[in-house]
Design a protein around this motif. Structure first.
Motif, PDB file in Angstrom:
ATOM      1  N   UNK A   1       0.828  -1.199   0.000  1.00 37.43           N
ATOM      2  CA  UNK A   1       0.000   0.000   0.000  1.00 37.43           C
ATOM      3  C   UNK A   1       0.869   1.258   0.000  1.00 37.43           C
ATOM      4  N   UNK A   2       1.898   1.269   0.804  1.00 37.44           N
ATOM      5  CA  UNK A   2       2.804   2.406   0.865  1.00 37.44           C
ATOM      6  C   UNK A   2       3.487   2.638  -0.479  1.00 37.44           C
ATOM      7  N   UNK A   3       3.961   1.578  -1.109  1.00 37.16           N
ATOM      8  CA  UNK A   3       4.594   1.691  -2.427  1.00 37.16           C
ATOM      9  C   UNK A   3       3.615   2.283  -3.427  1.00 37.16           C
ATOM     10  N   UNK A   4       2.388   1.817  -3.395  1.00 38.42           N
ATOM     11  CA  UNK A   4       1.366   2.345  -4.300  1.00 38.42           C
ATOM     12  C   UNK A   4       1.139   3.836  -4.069  1.00 38.42           C
ATOM     13  N   UNK A   5       1.020   4.228  -2.812  1.00 42.54           N
ATOM     14  CA  UNK A   5       0.778   5.647  -2.497  1.00 42.54           C
ATOM     15  C   UNK A   5       1.965   6.520  -2.866  1.00 42.54           C
ATOM     16  N   UNK A   6       3.165   6.046  -2.599  1.00 41.92           N
ATOM     17  CA  UNK A   6       4.375   6.831  -2.892  1.00 41.92           C
ATOM     18  C   UNK A   6       4.550   6.966  -4.403  1.00 41.92           C
ATOM     19  N   UNK A   7       4.157   5.951  -5.147  1.00 43.91           N
ATOM     20  CA  UNK A   7       4.330   6.001  -6.615  1.00 43.91           C
ATOM     21  C   UNK A   7       3.459   7.064  -7.252  1.00 43.91           C
ATOM     22  N   UNK A   8       2.498   7.576  -6.526  1.00 44.85           N
ATOM     23  CA  UNK A   8       1.640   8.637  -7.060  1.00 44.85           C
ATOM     24  C   UNK A   8       2.368   9.978  -7.138  1.00 44.85           C
TER      25      UNK A   8
END
Length: 42
Positions: A31-38
């Motif tokens: 989830x963190x990776x997904x959010x940071x990739x934004x």
């Protein structure tokens, strides 16, 4: 003998809890990776 069985049961319980925590961490990291990739760095 009963103490050994009890100890083995406690170890199995601890191992299962560690596995649960590992899965929870994995999900949170994804989830963190997904959010940071934004975010975009320019």
């Amino acid at each position: 003998m009963q103490e050994m069985a009890s100890g083995a049961e406690q170890i199995a319980t601890a191992v299962n809890r560690v596995n649960d925590i590992r899965m929870e961490n994995k999900n949170q990291i994804e989830l963190l990776i997904h959010e940071v990739s934004r975010f975009k760095v320019s």
